[in-house]
Enzyme design. Structure first.
Site, short mmCIF file in Angstrom:
data_model
loop_
_atom_site.label_atom_id
_atom_site.label_comp_id
_atom_site.label_asym_id
_atom_site.label_seq_id
_atom_site.Cartn_x
_atom_site.Cartn_y
_atom_site.Cartn_z
N LYS A 106 -37.41 -19.56 -19.29
CA LYS A 106 -36.03 -19.36 -18.82
C LYS A 106 -35.87 -19.69 -17.34
CE LYS A 106 -34.63 -16.37 -22.54
NZ LYS A 106 -35.89 -16.35 -23.36
C1 LIG Z 1 -35.98 -16.77 -24.71
C2 LIG Z 1 -37.33 -17.07 -25.25
C3 LIG Z 1 -37.51 -17.77 -26.47
C4 LIG Z 1 -36.36 -18.21 -27.34
O1 LIG Z 1 -35.65 -19.28 -26.80
P1 LIG Z 1 -34.19 -19.65 -27.34
O2 LIG Z 1 -33.67 -20.67 -26.41
O3 LIG Z 1 -33.41 -18.36 -27.29
O4 LIG Z 1 -34.35 -20.14 -28.73
C5 LIG Z 1 -38.81 -18.07 -26.86
N1 LIG Z 1 -39.87 -17.68 -26.14
C6 LIG Z 1 -39.74 -16.98 -24.97
C7 LIG Z 1 -40.96 -16.57 -24.24
C8 LIG Z 1 -38.47 -16.65 -24.48
O5 LIG Z 1 -38.36 -15.95 -23.33
#
Ligand SMILES: *Cc1c(COP(=O)(O)O)cnc(C)c1O
Length: 455
Positions: A106
């Site tokens: 993120k």
């Molecule tokens: C947010 C997240 C996901 C999921 O990603 P999306 O874009 O919501 O599908 C997967 N792995 C981790 C470690 C995350 O923080």
């Protein structure tokens, strides 16, 4: 570039307005009115330079400093390649998306989006207060993305005693006058309800100029398109990509990269036991079930908000039809979509697989045994998906590694017997002072705190 809503009833907006609005006024999500064509990479480009080039057609004239913002955002990553590729075997690579300040993918979007917010607000001489609820990961990435911003204040609520120590400390040890972290005596749902109630209070919302940076924001998806393009640059595609999926933002970004012309063949949607997406891609069965807690908590999601963007495309960009289907989905818990139409869109493009906790642990253990690499439980779900779909994947596979193993040390240690150490830039996390205010699960108390701190 103009943006349209997936529900067809909101005004078209330019990039800066889409960035600040998040959700469209008709409840839909913004998407570009058309897909531009990818510009070829110039030799020697850095990640940040390629990022600015890929995003330029989406941003248009709405941001003067895209190149500088990208350079600053990606200078916060601990690896000079920003998102390095690691080879697992002759046909399988990991793209390490976890070298940012909070150790999860993120950061790739939020380091940039925070700076974009600040730039747009500064040009408009406005300020906002971002409020959000977190069960762990998103809150720390959002805080880190805006901690240096002059025109953004941020308040993040988390459920007291219910996050891991690493997750809590990544939020509470940030020392910045525009950041406040609140431990609420309640659950994550209570925190989310408090945030919703603050937005629903029109007087408070206006006075505080409340805003959000949630995963439906187009700018977050856009920033994630870049690393798919970079993967195809480096491996000289065609490639298949394999993505641990929760809200569908990450894998949708891969689909967008393909729309722009990046040589991506298949997109693998990997789910944990919360497998609504796998059921949809396999059997056209999209029906909600209760959320089951898993070892990969950031994927413990039943209704993936960004899926709406794919549905809009499946519907040939018919916003009215999309709104109608989603209305029925909300009412009945079941999404009805013509199977022919789904097949035409999905076949040859998307594959899906699910993986429960036991298989997640096995995938972590076998990856460690074969390669000596520690992987986090989210990445492990995708590794298992690649193993399950082995016979259908004929090209080089790039699995998106979404979190650093040290972010989920208990699960990693359970699977491998090895305790993953924090990387150097966070090695003193447990020595840093924490700043947090504890409040009851009470709207008036939370509003009073936000109002007196940032009012
Ligand atoms: C947010 C997240 C996901 C999921 O990603 P999306 O874009 O919501 O599908 C997967 N792995 C981790 C470690 C995350 O923080």
């Amino acid at each position: 570039m103009r943006y349209v809503s997936t529900r067809g009833r909101a005004p078209e907006l330019g990039f800066a307005d889409v960035l600040l609005a998040g959700l469209a006024t008709d409840g839909g999500l913004y998407v570009p009115a058309e897909w531009p064509t990818l510009a070829p990479r110039r030799p020697g480009m850095t990640y940040a330079e390629r990022a600015a080039q890929v995003m330029a057609p989406f941003v248009g004239d709405d941001l003067a400093d895209l190149e500088r913002l990208c350079a600053e955002a990606y200078a916060t990553f601990a690896h000079p390649a920003v998102v390095p590729l690691t080879q697992l075997d002759s046909q399988h690579f990991l793209m390490e998306l976890f070298h940012g300040p909070t150790l999860a993918f993120k950061d790739v979007a939020l380091q940039l989006v925070g700076r974009m917010f600040d730039a747009v607000l500064s040009a408009r001489q406005q300020r906002v207060t971002i409020v959000g609820a977190t069960s762990g990961d998103t809150g720390s990435a959002a805080i880190d993305g805006v901690k240096g911003c002059a025109n953004v204040d941020i308040v993040i609520l988390y459920p007291h005693g219910r996050t891991s120590d690493v997750q809590r400390r990544q939020m509470t040890t940030v020392d910045s006058p525009n950041v406040r972290v609140v431990a609420v005596d309640g659950t994550f749902d209570d925190c989310q309800d408090l945030v919703k109630a603050m937005f629903a209070d029109a007087e408070f919302r206006e006075r505080m100029r409340l805003s959000a940076v949630n995963s439906i924001n187009w700018a977050r998806v856009m920033a994630q398109v870049v690393y798919y393009v970079v993967a195809t640059d480096l491996l000289a595609g065609p490639i298949d990509v394999n993505v641990p999926t929760g809200n569908f933002g990450n894998v949708f970004a891969g689909w967008v990269a393909r729309q722009l012309g990046a040589p991506i063949e298949r997109l693998v949607v990997a789910s944990n036991a919360n497998d609504i997406l796998t059921r949809f891609f396999h059997d056209n069965d999209m029906s909600t079930a209760a959320v089951v807690p898993s070892l990969s908590p950031s994927m413990d999601i039943q209704v993936s908000s960004n899926f709406e963007r794919l549905l809009f495309e499946m519907n040939g960009r018919d916003g009215g039809l999309t709104a109608e289907q989603l209305g029925r989905f909300r009412a009945t818990g079941h999404l009805a979509i013509e199977d022919d139409q789904r097949r035409r869109f999905v076949d040859g493009s998307f594959l899906a697989a699910r993986c429960d906790d036991a298989t997640t642990l096995t995938a972590m253990a076998s990856t460690y045994a074969r390669t000596g690499l520690l992987i986090d439980p989210h990445t492990a779900v995708a590794i298992s998906a690649a193993q399950q779909l082995h016979g259908d994947l004929h090209r080089t596979v790039v699995t998106m590694a979404t979190a650093h193993p040290a972010k989920f040390p208990e699960a990693v240690e359970r699977a491998t017997g090895v305790h993953p150490p924090l990387p150097a830039h966070l090695a003193d996390l447990f020595d840093r002072p924490e700043r947090v205010i504890r409040l009851p699960n009470d709207l008036a108390a939370v509003q009073r705190f936000v109002g007196t701190t940032f009012g």
